[in-house]
Design a protein around this motif. Sequence first.
Motif, PDB file in Angstrom:
ATOM      1  N   HIS A  51       0.817  -1.219   0.000  1.00  0.00           N
ATOM      2  CA  HIS A  51       0.000   0.000   0.000  1.00  0.00           C
ATOM      3  C   HIS A  51       0.844   1.258   0.000  1.00  0.00           C
ATOM      4  O   HIS A  51       1.936   1.284   0.555  1.00  0.00           O
ATOM      5  N   LEU A  52       0.271   2.303  -0.572  1.00  0.00           N
ATOM      6  CA  LEU A  52       0.842   3.650  -0.566  1.00  0.00           C
ATOM      7  C   LEU A  52      -0.250   4.618  -0.110  1.00  0.00           C
ATOM      8  O   LEU A  52      -1.433   4.333  -0.261  1.00  0.00           O
ATOM      9  N   TRP A  53       0.171   5.755   0.404  1.00  0.00           N
ATOM     10  CA  TRP A  53      -0.774   6.798   0.796  1.00  0.00           C
ATOM     11  C   TRP A  53      -0.488   8.070   0.014  1.00  0.00           C
ATOM     12  O   TRP A  53       0.669   8.420  -0.199  1.00  0.00           O
ATOM     13  N   VAL A  54      -1.539   8.765  -0.407  1.00  0.00           N
ATOM     14  CA  VAL A  54      -1.408  10.075  -1.033  1.00  0.00           C
ATOM     15  C   VAL A  54      -2.360  11.047  -0.340  1.00  0.00           C
ATOM     16  O   VAL A  54      -3.413  10.654   0.166  1.00  0.00           O
ATOM     17  N   ASP A 112      -3.242   1.019  -3.939  1.00  0.00           N
ATOM     18  CA  ASP A 112      -2.569  -0.255  -4.153  1.00  0.00           C
ATOM     19  C   ASP A 112      -1.170   0.084  -4.672  1.00  0.00           C
ATOM     20  O   ASP A 112      -1.029   0.872  -5.615  1.00  0.00           O
ATOM     21  N   ALA A 113      -0.130  -0.486  -4.079  1.00  0.00           N
ATOM     22  CA  ALA A 113       1.244  -0.145  -4.443  1.00  0.00           C
ATOM     23  C   ALA A 113       1.595  -0.537  -5.872  1.00  0.00           C
ATOM     24  O   ALA A 113       2.452   0.091  -6.488  1.00  0.00           O
ATOM     25  N   LYS A 119      -7.713   2.051  -3.053  1.00  0.00           N
ATOM     26  CA  LYS A 119      -8.042   0.740  -2.499  1.00  0.00           C
ATOM     27  C   LYS A 119      -8.775   0.934  -1.172  1.00  0.00           C
ATOM     28  O   LYS A 119      -8.346   1.714  -0.325  1.00  0.00           O
ATOM     29  N   ARG A 120      -9.865   0.219  -1.008  1.00  0.00           N
ATOM     30  CA  ARG A 120     -10.656   0.315   0.224  1.00  0.00           C
ATOM     31  C   ARG A 120      -9.791   0.003   1.438  1.00  0.00           C
ATOM     32  O   ARG A 120      -9.001  -0.941   1.431  1.00  0.00           O
TER      33      ARG A 120
END
Length: 133
Positions: A51-54, A112-113, A119-120
């Motif tokens: 996972h990634l965060w923005v 999603d990475a 992604k939920r």
Amino acid sequence: MQAIFQHSITIQASDIDSLGHVNNVVYLRYVQEVAEAHWETCASDELKKAHLWVVLRHEIDYKAPAFLGQSLLGRTWVEKADGAKVWRYVHLLEVDSGKLVAQAKTLWCLLDAVTKRPKRITEEIDTVFDQSR
């Protein structure tokens, strides 16, 4: 409100602007640093790889100036997730006095990475934010 995560911040000479205090843009960097430290500290290696965060939105209120030589404590927590999004709150406090110097409300989106698509946020990820240091 979920568990509060804390992260220490050292003010650097490069953080100071021409007025002699921490530049407004630097506070935003601190907000992001605190959020990233929360995820990096509490999430498993598997979750971090997948996972990634923005950031979708930042709201920041400047309450008091901070200066070179002071130390700050970033305190953060998140609300319950809504789909792929979650609101994160960050308070930046001057350590010696406990005075609030800035506070932010930031909307983050989980990606999603691999696909880089939203992604939920699952219960497993939500529980990461129940942990504190």
